[in-house]
Design an enzyme around this catalytic site. Structure first.
Site, PDB file in Angstrom:
ATOM      1  N   ALA A 163       0.832  -1.211   0.000  1.00 57.20           N
ATOM      2  CA  ALA A 163       0.000   0.000   0.000  1.00 57.20           C
ATOM      3  C   ALA A 163       0.863   1.254   0.000  1.00 57.20           C
ATOM      4  O   ALA A 163       0.663   2.168   0.799  1.00 57.20           O
ATOM      5  CB  ALA A 163      -0.948   0.002   1.189  1.00 57.20           C
TER       6      ALA A 163
ATOM      7  N   LYS B 187       5.555   0.258 -21.686  1.00 53.69           N
ATOM      8  CA  LYS B 187       5.627   1.018 -20.433  1.00 53.69           C
ATOM      9  C   LYS B 187       7.064   1.049 -19.912  1.00 53.69           C
ATOM     10  O   LYS B 187       7.528   2.068 -19.383  1.00 53.69           O
ATOM     11  CB  LYS B 187       4.702   0.385 -19.388  1.00 53.69           C
ATOM     12  CG  LYS B 187       4.849   0.959 -17.961  1.00 53.69           C
ATOM     13  CD  LYS B 187       4.437   2.419 -17.882  1.00 53.69           C
ATOM     14  CE  LYS B 187       4.665   2.999 -16.489  1.00 53.69           C
ATOM     15  NZ  LYS B 187       3.898   2.324 -15.435  1.00 53.69           N
TER      16      LYS B 187
ATOM     17  N   LYS C 187       7.320  -3.203  -4.066  1.00 57.51           N
ATOM     18  CA  LYS C 187       8.505  -3.034  -4.888  1.00 57.51           C
ATOM     19  C   LYS C 187       8.948  -4.401  -5.401  1.00 57.51           C
ATOM     20  O   LYS C 187       8.871  -5.411  -4.687  1.00 57.51           O
ATOM     21  CB  LYS C 187       9.632  -2.395  -4.072  1.00 57.51           C
ATOM     22  CG  LYS C 187       9.371  -0.956  -3.679  1.00 57.51           C
ATOM     23  CD  LYS C 187       9.395  -0.040  -4.885  1.00 57.51           C
ATOM     24  CE  LYS C 187       9.215   1.401  -4.485  1.00 57.51           C
ATOM     25  NZ  LYS C 187       9.239   2.312  -5.660  1.00 57.51           N
TER      26      LYS C 187
ATOM     27  N   ALA D 185       2.435   4.267  -2.783  1.00 58.06           N
ATOM     28  CA  ALA D 185       1.715   5.278  -3.552  1.00 58.06           C
ATOM     29  C   ALA D 185       0.696   4.658  -4.498  1.00 58.06           C
ATOM     30  O   ALA D 185      -0.498   4.968  -4.444  1.00 58.06           O
ATOM     31  CB  ALA D 185       2.716   6.144  -4.326  1.00 58.06           C
TER      32      ALA D 185
ATOM     33  N   ASN E 164       6.571  -1.887 -11.846  1.00 57.19           N
ATOM     34  CA  ASN E 164       7.516  -1.436 -12.853  1.00 57.19           C
ATOM     35  C   ASN E 164       8.446  -2.566 -13.269  1.00 57.19           C
ATOM     36  O   ASN E 164       8.741  -3.472 -12.488  1.00 57.19           O
ATOM     37  CB  ASN E 164       8.370  -0.286 -12.310  1.00 57.19           C
ATOM     38  CG  ASN E 164       7.585   0.986 -12.123  1.00 57.19           C
ATOM     39  OD1 ASN E 164       6.651   1.272 -12.871  1.00 57.19           O
ATOM     40  ND2 ASN E 164       7.944   1.774 -11.115  1.00 57.19           N
TER      41      ASN E 164
ATOM     42  N   GLY F   7      -0.308   1.455  -4.752  1.00 53.89           N
ATOM     43  CA  GLY F   7      -1.223   0.541  -4.075  1.00 53.89           C
ATOM     44  C   GLY F   7      -2.335   1.288  -3.366  1.00 53.89           C
ATOM     45  O   GLY F   7      -3.512   0.909  -3.427  1.00 53.89           O
TER      46      GLY F   7
ATOM     47  N   ASN G 167       5.317  14.793 -11.530  1.00 54.95           N
ATOM     48  CA  ASN G 167       5.539  13.645 -10.660  1.00 54.95           C
ATOM     49  C   ASN G 167       7.022  13.322 -10.537  1.00 54.95           C
ATOM     50  O   ASN G 167       7.794  13.488 -11.484  1.00 54.95           O
ATOM     51  CB  ASN G 167       4.798  12.422 -11.230  1.00 54.95           C
ATOM     52  CG  ASN G 167       4.463  11.409 -10.167  1.00 54.95           C
ATOM     53  OD1 ASN G 167       4.508  11.705  -8.976  1.00 54.95           O
ATOM     54  ND2 ASN G 167       4.127  10.204 -10.593  1.00 54.95           N
TER      55      ASN G 167
END
Length: 312
Positions: free
Chosen positions: A10, A189, A79, A12, A107, A14, A259
């Site tokens: 949980a 992405k 992560k 950013a 990511n 999440g 961001n």
């Protein structure tokens, strides 16, 4: 009966995803070891600011994954470095014969394969998002935009399962599309992360600033071009123009130019970064295919050098 979504990690993204779909009517449980963050959410709800307005969203939250007894969908938002430990903590939700599905919106490359080692390949979907968020303080997440997310079967094609889940999430305030080729979309992405993450982390620039600093954007584009060559060697066809278009959308006024990259946030907070799953993944694949990627090698080395200062 409402779909139960468990968010594993949980931070950013999440918190953003969990908060949005909880606000949209789904049954959500946030799972994270950060006790202060979880305690604030349990006491007063998750506060979401930025895009969509300032509001508090009631949502279940816990630091104990074993206490979560069932799930229909598990968003894996930890992560990438912690995939093994995190997946093992919720293995009980993936009982044989069940239909719980995990979706990685993380990511980099290789996350789905790692999760499949714990949950089983048929229980893991690939995912990616153009959304951006950051944690402002315990219990407070800033939403930067309302951009699409994508999910798909790792073997390709659009299944009834992905169509159904995409509709559930879209109806619940998280615009999601079923992808016919999620592997290619993940690579697409990745290109944005290749260009942005390490450069932002090393320089301290936010996303938009990278492309307003001539020498910084030269490095970003050079890393991108190397990654495109590696993608092609792996059977993923991407053009430089397409990759630059993706960057333009993210760094432009309708994207998230203000961001900070998550890798920059990791460095600022003296945490291990995901560099080995982003530029490092390209370096590893490049070596397997005999492709020179000196810019990506330099970015990986520099980030590891910075991390050495605080991780030892």
């Amino acid at each position: 009966m409402s779909t139960h979504v468990v968010v594993l990690g949980a931070g950013a993204m999440g918190s953003l995803f969990g908060g949005l779909v909880a606000e949209g009517g789904l049954d959500v449980t946030l799972v994270d070891p950060w006790r202060e963050h979880i305690d604030v959410i349990r006491k007063g709800g998750l506060r979401m600011v930025g895009h969509g307005g300032d509001r508090r969203i009631p949502v279940e939250a816990t630091t104990d994954p074993i206490s979560v007894r069932s799930a229909d969908i598990v968003f894996v938002q930890c992560k990438a470095n912690f995939n093994g430990e995190a997946a093992a903590s919720v293995r009980h939700l993936f009982a044989e014969g069940g239909d719980t599905v995990a979706i990685s919106f993380q990511n980099g490359l290789g996350n789905e394969e790692e999760l499949a080692g714990t949950f089983g390949g048929d229980r893991v979907l690939g995912g990616l998002t153009a959304q951006g968020a950051n944690i402002e303080s315990p219990g407070v997440v800033r939403n930067h935009a309302n951009l699409p997310s994508y999910i798909g079967e790792m073997q390709g094609g659009v299944s009834e399962r992905t169509r159904s889940i995409a509709k559930i999430l879209t109806d619940a305030n998280l615009p999601t599309e079923a992808s016919e080729n999620i592997r290619r979309d993940i690579w697409r992405k990745l290109m944005a992360n290749i260009a942005i993450s390490a450069v932002s982390g090393i320089t301290g620039l936010n996303i938009g600033q990278i492309f307003n600093r001539h020498m910084a954007d030269d490095v970003a584009y050079a890393a991108l071009d190397e990654a495109i060559a590696v993608a092609r060697a792996c059977g993923i066809e991407l053009s430089p123009g397409e990759a630059r278009e993706i960057l333009g959308k993210i760094a432009g006024p309708d994207g998230t130019p203000q961001n900070k990259s998550s890798l920059r946030m990791d460095i600022e907070n003296e945490r291990p970064s995901e560099i080995d799953y982003i530029n490092g993944a390209v370096v590893k694949l490049a070596r397997e295919h005999g492709i020179a990627v000196p810019v990506n090698e330099a970015l990986v080395a520099l980030v590891h050098g910075i991390q050495h200062r605080y991780l030892g």
